[in-house]
Design a protein around this motif. Structure first.
Motif, PDB file in Angstrom:
ATOM      1  N   ILE A  19       1.308  21.091 -30.264  1.00 37.58           N
ATOM      2  CA  ILE A  19       2.299  20.089 -29.881  1.00 37.58           C
ATOM      3  C   ILE A  19       3.071  19.687 -31.127  1.00 37.58           C
ATOM      4  O   ILE A  19       2.483  19.208 -32.101  1.00 37.58           O
ATOM      5  CB  ILE A  19       1.630  18.855 -29.247  1.00 37.58           C
ATOM      6  N   THR A  20       4.375  19.888 -31.103  1.00 35.44           N
ATOM      7  CA  THR A  20       5.206  19.452 -32.217  1.00 35.44           C
ATOM      8  C   THR A  20       5.571  17.985 -32.014  1.00 35.44           C
ATOM      9  O   THR A  20       5.694  17.515 -30.891  1.00 35.44           O
ATOM     10  CB  THR A  20       6.491  20.296 -32.329  1.00 35.44           C
ATOM     11  N   GLY A  21       5.727  17.285 -33.121  1.00 33.13           N
ATOM     12  CA  GLY A  21       6.090  15.874 -33.029  1.00 33.13           C
ATOM     13  C   GLY A  21       5.014  15.012 -32.417  1.00 33.13           C
ATOM     14  O   GLY A  21       5.300  13.999 -31.784  1.00 33.13           O
ATOM     15  N   ALA A  22       3.764  15.386 -32.614  1.00 31.26           N
ATOM     16  CA  ALA A  22       2.666  14.675 -31.967  1.00 31.26           C
ATOM     17  C   ALA A  22       2.107  13.536 -32.812  1.00 31.26           C
ATOM     18  O   ALA A  22       1.043  13.014 -32.504  1.00 31.26           O
ATOM     19  CB  ALA A  22       1.557  15.666 -31.623  1.00 31.26           C
ATOM     20  N   GLY A  23       2.825  13.118 -33.829  1.00 32.14           N
ATOM     21  CA  GLY A  23       2.365  12.018 -34.656  1.00 32.14           C
ATOM     22  C   GLY A  23       2.555  10.659 -34.011  1.00 32.14           C
ATOM     23  O   GLY A  23       2.031   9.655 -34.476  1.00 32.14           O
ATOM     24  N   GLY A  24       3.296  10.604 -32.935  1.00 31.82           N
ATOM     25  CA  GLY A  24       3.542   9.344 -32.247  1.00 31.82           C
ATOM     26  C   GLY A  24       4.251   9.583 -30.933  1.00 31.82           C
ATOM     27  O   GLY A  24       4.589  10.714 -30.585  1.00 31.82           O
ATOM     28  N   GLY A  25       4.459   8.531 -30.201  1.00 26.64           N
ATOM     29  CA  GLY A  25       5.224   8.603 -28.953  1.00 26.64           C
ATOM     30  C   GLY A  25       4.603   9.492 -27.910  1.00 26.64           C
ATOM     31  O   GLY A  25       3.384   9.626 -27.798  1.00 26.64           O
ATOM     32  N   ILE A  26       5.464  10.134 -27.136  1.00 26.33           N
ATOM     33  CA  ILE A  26       4.991  10.950 -26.014  1.00 26.33           C
ATOM     34  C   ILE A  26       4.199  12.173 -26.477  1.00 26.33           C
ATOM     35  O   ILE A  26       3.290  12.631 -25.794  1.00 26.33           O
ATOM     36  CB  ILE A  26       6.156  11.355 -25.083  1.00 26.33           C
ATOM     37  N   LEU A  28       2.071  12.213 -28.971  1.00 26.97           N
ATOM     38  CA  LEU A  28       0.711  11.745 -29.225  1.00 26.97           C
ATOM     39  C   LEU A  28      -0.029  11.481 -27.917  1.00 26.97           C
ATOM     40  O   LEU A  28      -1.199  11.823 -27.786  1.00 26.97           O
ATOM     41  CB  LEU A  28       0.737  10.482 -30.088  1.00 26.97           C
ATOM     42  N   VAL A  29       0.650  10.922 -26.948  1.00 23.18           N
ATOM     43  CA  VAL A  29       0.038  10.687 -25.635  1.00 23.18           C
ATOM     44  C   VAL A  29      -0.344  12.023 -24.994  1.00 23.18           C
ATOM     45  O   VAL A  29      -1.435  12.178 -24.428  1.00 23.18           O
ATOM     46  CB  VAL A  29       0.974   9.876 -24.711  1.00 23.18           C
ATOM     47  N   THR A  30       0.535  12.998 -25.101  1.00 24.09           N
ATOM     48  CA  THR A  30       0.251  14.334 -24.562  1.00 24.09           C
ATOM     49  C   THR A  30      -0.969  14.937 -25.248  1.00 24.09           C
ATOM     50  O   THR A  30      -1.857  15.490 -24.588  1.00 24.09           O
ATOM     51  CB  THR A  30       1.474  15.252 -24.743  1.00 24.09           C
ATOM     52  N   ALA A  31      -1.027  14.817 -26.574  1.00 27.98           N
ATOM     53  CA  ALA A  31      -2.172  15.334 -27.328  1.00 27.98           C
ATOM     54  C   ALA A  31      -3.469  14.667 -26.865  1.00 27.98           C
ATOM     55  O   ALA A  31      -4.484  15.337 -26.643  1.00 27.98           O
ATOM     56  CB  ALA A  31      -1.955  15.097 -28.823  1.00 27.98           C
ATOM     57  N   ARG A  32      -3.435  13.359 -26.709  1.00 25.21           N
ATOM     58  CA  ARG A  32      -4.625  12.619 -26.275  1.00 25.21           C
ATOM     59  C   ARG A  32      -5.107  13.091 -24.907  1.00 25.21           C
ATOM     60  O   ARG A  32      -6.295  13.319 -24.694  1.00 25.21           O
ATOM     61  CB  ARG A  32      -4.311  11.126 -26.227  1.00 25.21           C
ATOM     62  N   VAL A  37      -9.179  16.433 -21.576  1.00 28.38           N
ATOM     63  CA  VAL A  37      -9.658  17.413 -20.597  1.00 28.38           C
ATOM     64  C   VAL A  37     -10.195  18.683 -21.266  1.00 28.38           C
ATOM     65  O   VAL A  37     -10.377  19.706 -20.622  1.00 28.38           O
ATOM     66  CB  VAL A  37      -8.580  17.749 -19.537  1.00 28.38           C
ATOM     67  N   GLY A  38     -10.425  18.597 -22.581  1.00 30.18           N
ATOM     68  CA  GLY A  38     -11.146  19.676 -23.258  1.00 30.18           C
ATOM     69  C   GLY A  38     -10.347  20.642 -24.096  1.00 30.18           C
ATOM     70  O   GLY A  38     -10.922  21.560 -24.680  1.00 30.18           O
ATOM     71  N   ALA A  39      -9.033  20.482 -24.185  1.00 32.06           N
ATOM     72  CA  ALA A  39      -8.223  21.415 -24.975  1.00 32.06           C
ATOM     73  C   ALA A  39      -8.439  21.180 -26.469  1.00 32.06           C
ATOM     74  O   ALA A  39      -8.709  20.062 -26.910  1.00 32.06           O
ATOM     75  CB  ALA A  39      -6.742  21.241 -24.651  1.00 32.06           C
ATOM     76  N   HIS A  40      -8.347  22.250 -27.241  1.00 33.04           N
ATOM     77  CA  HIS A  40      -8.261  22.146 -28.701  1.00 33.04           C
ATOM     78  C   HIS A  40      -6.781  21.902 -28.986  1.00 33.04           C
ATOM     79  O   HIS A  40      -5.936  22.730 -28.649  1.00 33.04           O
ATOM     80  CB  HIS A  40      -8.732  23.425 -29.376  1.00 33.04           C
ATOM     81  N   VAL A  41      -6.454  20.754 -29.602  1.00 34.25           N
ATOM     82  CA  VAL A  41      -5.068  20.350 -29.780  1.00 34.25           C
ATOM     83  C   VAL A  41      -4.671  20.436 -31.250  1.00 34.25           C
ATOM     84  O   VAL A  41      -5.300  19.811 -32.105  1.00 34.25           O
ATOM     85  CB  VAL A  41      -4.828  18.917 -29.254  1.00 34.25           C
ATOM     86  N   VAL A  42      -3.640  21.223 -31.523  1.00 36.08           N
ATOM     87  CA  VAL A  42      -3.073  21.326 -32.862  1.00 36.08           C
ATOM     88  C   VAL A  42      -1.831  20.448 -32.882  1.00 36.08           C
ATOM     89  O   VAL A  42      -0.889  20.682 -32.118  1.00 36.08           O
ATOM     90  CB  VAL A  42      -2.716  22.783 -33.218  1.00 36.08           C
ATOM     91  N   LEU A  43      -1.837  19.430 -33.742  1.00 35.28           N
ATOM     92  CA  LEU A  43      -0.683  18.551 -33.894  1.00 35.28           C
ATOM     93  C   LEU A  43       0.159  19.092 -35.044  1.00 35.28           C
ATOM     94  O   LEU A  43      -0.297  19.121 -36.186  1.00 35.28           O
ATOM     95  CB  LEU A  43      -1.123  17.122 -34.204  1.00 35.28           C
ATOM     96  N   ALA A  44       1.354  19.547 -34.753  1.00 34.78           N
ATOM     97  CA  ALA A  44       2.269  20.066 -35.766  1.00 34.78           C
ATOM     98  C   ALA A  44       3.263  18.956 -36.093  1.00 34.78           C
ATOM     99  O   ALA A  44       4.125  18.629 -35.282  1.00 34.78           O
ATOM    100  CB  ALA A  44       2.985  21.306 -35.237  1.00 34.78           C
ATOM    101  N   VAL A  45       3.098  18.358 -37.280  1.00 33.63           N
ATOM    102  CA  VAL A  45       3.817  17.125 -37.603  1.00 33.63           C
ATOM    103  C   VAL A  45       4.398  17.162 -39.014  1.00 33.63           C
ATOM    104  O   VAL A  45       3.957  17.928 -39.855  1.00 33.63           O
ATOM    105  CB  VAL A  45       2.881  15.909 -37.477  1.00 33.63           C
ATOM    106  N   ARG A  46       5.382  16.300 -39.252  1.00 27.80           N
ATOM    107  CA  ARG A  46       5.931  16.155 -40.603  1.00 27.80           C
ATOM    108  C   ARG A  46       5.041  15.282 -41.469  1.00 27.80           C
ATOM    109  O   ARG A  46       4.882  15.526 -42.658  1.00 27.80           O
ATOM    110  CB  ARG A  46       7.334  15.556 -40.546  1.00 27.80           C
ATOM    111  N   ASN A  47       4.455  14.240 -40.889  1.00 24.58           N
ATOM    112  CA  ASN A  47       3.649  13.298 -41.648  1.00 24.58           C
ATOM    113  C   ASN A  47       2.175  13.457 -41.253  1.00 24.58           C
ATOM    114  O   ASN A  47       1.708  12.875 -40.270  1.00 24.58           O
ATOM    115  CB  ASN A  47       4.124  11.867 -41.386  1.00 24.58           C
ATOM    116  N   VAL A  48       1.470  14.252 -42.041  1.00 27.68           N
ATOM    117  CA  VAL A  48       0.072  14.581 -41.740  1.00 27.68           C
ATOM    118  C   VAL A  48      -0.813  13.334 -41.775  1.00 27.68           C
ATOM    119  O   VAL A  48      -1.672  13.151 -40.904  1.00 27.68           O
ATOM    120  CB  VAL A  48      -0.439  15.659 -42.722  1.00 27.68           C
ATOM    121  N   ASP A  49      -0.622  12.484 -42.779  1.00 28.33           N
ATOM    122  CA  ASP A  49      -1.459  11.284 -42.893  1.00 28.33           C
ATOM    123  C   ASP A  49      -1.317  10.377 -41.674  1.00 28.33           C
ATOM    124  O   ASP A  49      -2.304   9.874 -41.133  1.00 28.33           O
ATOM    125  CB  ASP A  49      -1.121  10.507 -44.167  1.00 28.33           C
ATOM    126  N   LYS A  50      -0.082  10.172 -41.231  1.00 35.41           N
ATOM    127  CA  LYS A  50       0.164   9.332 -40.057  1.00 35.41           C
ATOM    128  C   LYS A  50      -0.516   9.910 -38.819  1.00 35.41           C
ATOM    129  O   LYS A  50      -1.150   9.186 -38.044  1.00 35.41           O
ATOM    130  CB  LYS A  50       1.671   9.211 -39.816  1.00 35.41           C
TER     131      LYS A  50
END
Length: 77
Positions: A19-26, A28-32, A37-50
């Motif tokens: 998921i790109t842009g998963a550091g916040g907003g929709i 992040l909700v999608t990632a959650r 439901v059991g998926a391995h989720v890779v968050l592809a983000v600009r701000n890793v710490d956030k």
């Protein structure tokens, strides 16, 4: 017609999603919800710490990776 909700997601055990842009907003909700439901989720983000802070309290299998789609060097890496 009934509205669809995330509670209707089927199991995603064994599935990896990116998921790109998963550091916040929709994103992040999608990632959650996918992790719920059991998926391995890779968050592809600009701000890793956030993003790491955002998922720190969530249950699930998360991997946070740096990605800035506006930077071809970042995309290649």
């Amino acid at each position: 017609m009934a509205k669809w909700t995330a509670d209707q997601l089927s199991t995603m055990v064994g599935v990896t999603v990116v998921i790109t842009g998963a550091g916040g907003g929709i994103g992040l909700v999608t990632a959650r919800e996918l992790a719920r439901v059991g998926a391995h989720v890779v968050l592809a983000v600009r701000n890793v710490d956030k993003a790491r802070q955002a998922v720190a309290g969530m249950r699930g299998d998360f991997d946070v990776r740096r990605l800035d789609v506006a930077d071809l060097g970042s995309v290649h890496a």
